[in-house]
Write a protein that holds these residues in place. Structure first.
Motif, PDB file in Angstrom:
ATOM      1  N   GLY A  65       6.927   0.617  -8.185  1.00  0.00           N
ATOM      2  CA  GLY A  65       6.107  -0.593  -8.145  1.00  0.00           C
ATOM      3  C   GLY A  65       5.832  -1.042  -9.569  1.00  0.00           C
ATOM      4  O   GLY A  65       6.052  -0.283 -10.533  1.00  0.00           O
ATOM      5  N   SER A  66       5.354  -2.294  -9.706  1.00  0.00           N
ATOM      6  CA  SER A  66       4.976  -2.695 -11.073  1.00  0.00           C
ATOM      7  C   SER A  66       3.721  -1.956 -11.499  1.00  0.00           C
ATOM      8  O   SER A  66       3.429  -1.838 -12.688  1.00  0.00           O
ATOM      9  CB  SER A  66       4.845  -4.215 -11.197  1.00  0.00           C
ATOM     10  N   ASP A  67       2.988  -1.400 -10.525  1.00  0.00           N
ATOM     11  CA  ASP A  67       1.854  -0.528 -10.870  1.00  0.00           C
ATOM     12  C   ASP A  67       2.258   0.532 -11.884  1.00  0.00           C
ATOM     13  O   ASP A  67       1.511   0.840 -12.814  1.00  0.00           O
ATOM     14  CB  ASP A  67       1.390   0.258  -9.621  1.00  0.00           C
ATOM     15  N   ILE A  95       2.626  -0.795 -15.341  1.00  0.00           N
ATOM     16  CA  ILE A  95       1.288  -1.008 -15.914  1.00  0.00           C
ATOM     17  C   ILE A  95       0.736   0.336 -16.427  1.00  0.00           C
ATOM     18  O   ILE A  95       0.192   0.422 -17.535  1.00  0.00           O
ATOM     19  CB  ILE A  95       0.347  -1.644 -14.855  1.00  0.00           C
ATOM     20  N   PHE A 139      -6.170  -8.356 -11.579  1.00  0.00           N
ATOM     21  CA  PHE A 139      -5.696  -7.320 -10.673  1.00  0.00           C
ATOM     22  C   PHE A 139      -6.326  -5.959 -11.013  1.00  0.00           C
ATOM     23  O   PHE A 139      -6.418  -5.568 -12.176  1.00  0.00           O
ATOM     24  CB  PHE A 139      -4.161  -7.256 -10.784  1.00  0.00           C
ATOM     25  N   TYR A 171      -5.320  -2.925 -13.677  1.00  0.00           N
ATOM     26  CA  TYR A 171      -5.443  -2.970 -15.142  1.00  0.00           C
ATOM     27  C   TYR A 171      -6.598  -2.061 -15.586  1.00  0.00           C
ATOM     28  O   TYR A 171      -6.480  -1.287 -16.525  1.00  0.00           O
ATOM     29  CB  TYR A 171      -5.699  -4.399 -15.657  1.00  0.00           C
ATOM     30  N   ALA A 190      -2.141 -11.940 -15.089  1.00  0.00           N
ATOM     31  CA  ALA A 190      -1.172 -12.171 -14.023  1.00  0.00           C
ATOM     32  C   ALA A 190      -1.003 -13.683 -13.930  1.00  0.00           C
ATOM     33  O   ALA A 190      -1.968 -14.427 -13.931  1.00  0.00           O
ATOM     34  CB  ALA A 190      -1.663 -11.602 -12.699  1.00  0.00           C
ATOM     35  N   ASP A 211       2.036 -10.328 -16.122  1.00  0.00           N
ATOM     36  CA  ASP A 211       2.280  -9.730 -14.811  1.00  0.00           C
ATOM     37  C   ASP A 211       2.818 -10.821 -13.894  1.00  0.00           C
ATOM     38  O   ASP A 211       2.100 -11.737 -13.496  1.00  0.00           O
ATOM     39  CB  ASP A 211       0.964  -9.141 -14.292  1.00  0.00           C
ATOM     40  N   THR A 251       7.920  -7.403  -9.573  1.00  0.00           N
ATOM     41  CA  THR A 251       7.885  -6.469  -8.442  1.00  0.00           C
ATOM     42  C   THR A 251       8.834  -6.872  -7.325  1.00  0.00           C
ATOM     43  O   THR A 251       9.173  -8.060  -7.187  1.00  0.00           O
ATOM     44  CB  THR A 251       6.454  -6.360  -7.876  1.00  0.00           C
ATOM     45  N   SER A 287       7.759  -5.984  -4.339  1.00  0.00           N
ATOM     46  CA  SER A 287       6.823  -5.803  -3.215  1.00  0.00           C
ATOM     47  C   SER A 287       6.431  -7.095  -2.528  1.00  0.00           C
ATOM     48  O   SER A 287       5.904  -7.061  -1.415  1.00  0.00           O
ATOM     49  CB  SER A 287       5.535  -5.150  -3.713  1.00  0.00           C
ATOM     50  N   LYS A 288       6.610  -8.221  -3.161  1.00  0.00           N
ATOM     51  CA  LYS A 288       6.084  -9.472  -2.603  1.00  0.00           C
ATOM     52  C   LYS A 288       7.221 -10.277  -1.968  1.00  0.00           C
ATOM     53  O   LYS A 288       7.546 -10.067  -0.822  1.00  0.00           O
ATOM     54  CB  LYS A 288       5.352 -10.262  -3.700  1.00  0.00           C
ATOM     55  N   ARG A 302       8.333   0.610  -2.946  1.00  0.00           N
ATOM     56  CA  ARG A 302       7.738   0.852  -4.257  1.00  0.00           C
ATOM     57  C   ARG A 302       8.751   0.691  -5.402  1.00  0.00           C
ATOM     58  O   ARG A 302       9.179   1.685  -6.011  1.00  0.00           O
ATOM     59  CB  ARG A 302       7.070   2.239  -4.327  1.00  0.00           C
TER      60      ARG A 302
HETATM   61  C1  LIG Z   1      -1.021  -9.189  -9.804  1.00  0.00           C
HETATM   62  C2  LIG Z   1      -0.387  -7.950  -9.269  1.00  0.00           C
HETATM   63  N1  LIG Z   1       0.252  -7.155 -10.108  1.00  0.00           N
HETATM   64  C3  LIG Z   1       0.843  -6.037  -9.703  1.00  0.00           C
HETATM   65  C4  LIG Z   1       0.811  -5.655  -8.386  1.00  0.00           C
HETATM   66  C5  LIG Z   1       1.423  -4.353  -8.037  1.00  0.00           C
HETATM   67  O1  LIG Z   1       2.416  -4.418  -7.134  1.00  0.00           O
HETATM   68  P1  LIG Z   1       3.478  -3.284  -6.948  1.00  0.00           P
HETATM   69  O2  LIG Z   1       2.971  -2.016  -7.572  1.00  0.00           O
HETATM   70  O3  LIG Z   1       3.624  -3.169  -5.485  1.00  0.00           O
HETATM   71  O4  LIG Z   1       4.705  -3.756  -7.645  1.00  0.00           O
HETATM   72  C6  LIG Z   1       0.156  -6.449  -7.444  1.00  0.00           C
HETATM   73  C7  LIG Z   1       0.060  -6.039  -6.039  1.00  0.00           C
HETATM   74  O5  LIG Z   1      -0.712  -6.510  -5.266  1.00  0.00           O
HETATM   75  C8  LIG Z   1      -0.462  -7.636  -7.913  1.00  0.00           C
HETATM   76  O6  LIG Z   1      -1.110  -8.432  -7.070  1.00  0.00           O
END
Ligand SMILES: Cc1ncc(COP(=O)(O)O)c(C=O)c1O
Length: 361
Positions: free
Chosen positions: A87-89, A92, A113, A116, A156, A187, A215, A217-218, A226
């Motif tokens: 995930g982009s999590d 980060i 978000f 952070y 973001a 982001d 990501t 995920s969306k 992930r």
């Molecule tokens: C602004 C933003 N950044 C990052 C994420 C992280 O997404 P993921 O870890 O699924 O890529 C989300 C998920 O809701 C988000 O809303």
């Protein structure tokens, strides 16, 4: 008696709350609380996962070469400056771990978000929350909040949960105004929803202090797999790669993401449908007396007159099997964030909110 204690900052972390997915006593719920793609993943991604099922005993690629190549080709980016994460999590997290520590500051906006702040705390750094201007990222406020201790500035764009966005010139002004030791992180979790938007890639290319995160995920409908990625100057990619675990992405996750990014027809269809239904939903809610800012993402931040009204509406929606997201934790207690679902879900949510506004409970 042990003297076991976690690192400073860890116990200050408020646990991340994900969108609800069930309502007690209600079956057949429609989940509009986590900004997921109502159409699911691309059929090509599903097929790619089926094809690698027999390879589960094999370790995955350590360099994600094939996925990075695909991302590079589709977006016209240098694959050598892409890093993939859980995930982009995870990107980060890498940034916070690699660049921020005790005594350092990590800056983000008041409705920014939640990860952070969590990542900053995990790294032992100090989170710094900056006001927005009526739910829009305020570049002047961000610049004013920077000090000689600022290491990371996260925005973001489009923002979650506000759905608002700032233009390229404003982002460039922010990047160019940062102190020399700070990195700007753009982001782009919702960038795909904006027709023709590069998520800030050209700003990354032209500077040494900007990183973009993205990501699957969306829009790609792969939240459960992930997969996310970052695009950065070579020196930053080198640093982040040292922090990354060698096998962070699984074989099916890599296969799904690569197939998904190459299925550009599916992406186009989902983007167009999101735009159509987002406009419809915003107008329908407005007619029921529920305003929202112009959203550039796959959700709408519906504003109510008070926290009490927003919570009562949420409970009413839940009774009808509709799950949306409360955003009091994002300093927006009088709002509900509603993911743009398929047409039937949008019509249902608008209808139920109409009944609520007409006085039904
Ligand atoms: C602004 C933003 N950044 C990052 C994420 C992280 O997404 P993921 O870890 O699924 O890529 C989300 C998920 O809701 C988000 O809303």
């Amino acid at each position: 008696m042990t003297q076991i204690t976690p690192q400073p900052g860890i116990m200050d972390i408020a646990l991340y709350t994900g969108g609800k997915s069930t309502v007690e006593g209600v079956s057949n719920v429609v989940k509009l609380s986590s900004n997921e793609n109502p159409f699911g993943p691309s059929p090509a991604a599903q097929e790619a996962v089926r094809r690698v099922l027999h390879e589960m005993h094999r370790y995955p690629s350590t360099d994600h070469g094939s996925l990075r190549q695909a991302i590079g080709e589709v977006h016209g980016l240098d694959a050598g400056r892409i890093i993939c994460g859980v995930g982009s999590d995870e990107i980060i997290h890498f940034l916070a771990q690699a660049y921020a520590g005790p005594g350092d500051e990590v800056v983000f906006t008041e409705h920014g978000f939640g990860m952070y702040k969590i990542s900053a705390r995990v790294a032992g750094a100090t989170p710094v929350e900056v006001p927005e201007a009526e739910r829009v990222t305020d570049v002047d406020a961000l610049l004013a909040a920077c000090t000689e201790r600022t290491k990371l500035v996260f925005i973001a764009n489009p923002n979650n949960p506000t759905g608002t966005m700032i233009g390229q010139a404003e982002v460039e002004r922010l990047a160019d105004g940062l102190p020399p030791q700070a990195i700007l992180v753009l982001d782009g979790a919702y960038a795909e929803y904006v027709e023709g938007f590069d998520g800030g890639a050209s700003i990354v290319d032209a500077r040494e202090n900007v990183v973009m995160t993205r990501t699957f995920s969306k829009l790609y409908g792969l939240g459960g797999m992930r997969v996310g990625w970052g695009y950065a100057p070579a020196g930053i990619i080198d640093v982040l790669t040292r922090v990354r675990g060698p096998f962070n992405l699984s074989v099916p996750a890599l296969a799904a993401a690569e197939a998904a990014i190459r299925d550009t027809a599916f992406v186009e269809k989902c983007r167009a449908e999101n735009t159509r239904m987002r406009t419809w939903l915003a107008e329908a809610l407005m007619e029921h007396g529920v305003p929202s800012d112009t959203s550039c993402a796959n959700f709408i931040l519906a504003r109510f007159s008070s926290r009490e009204e927003a919570e009562a509406c949420d409970l009413f929606l839940q009774k009808q099997g509709l799950i949306v997201r409360r955003v009091a934790g994002y300093n927006l207690p009088a709002a509900l964030r509603i993911t743009v679902g398929d047409e039937a879900s949008c019509r249902r949510v608008a209808h139920v909110i109409g009944r609520f506004k007409a006085g039904e409970r």
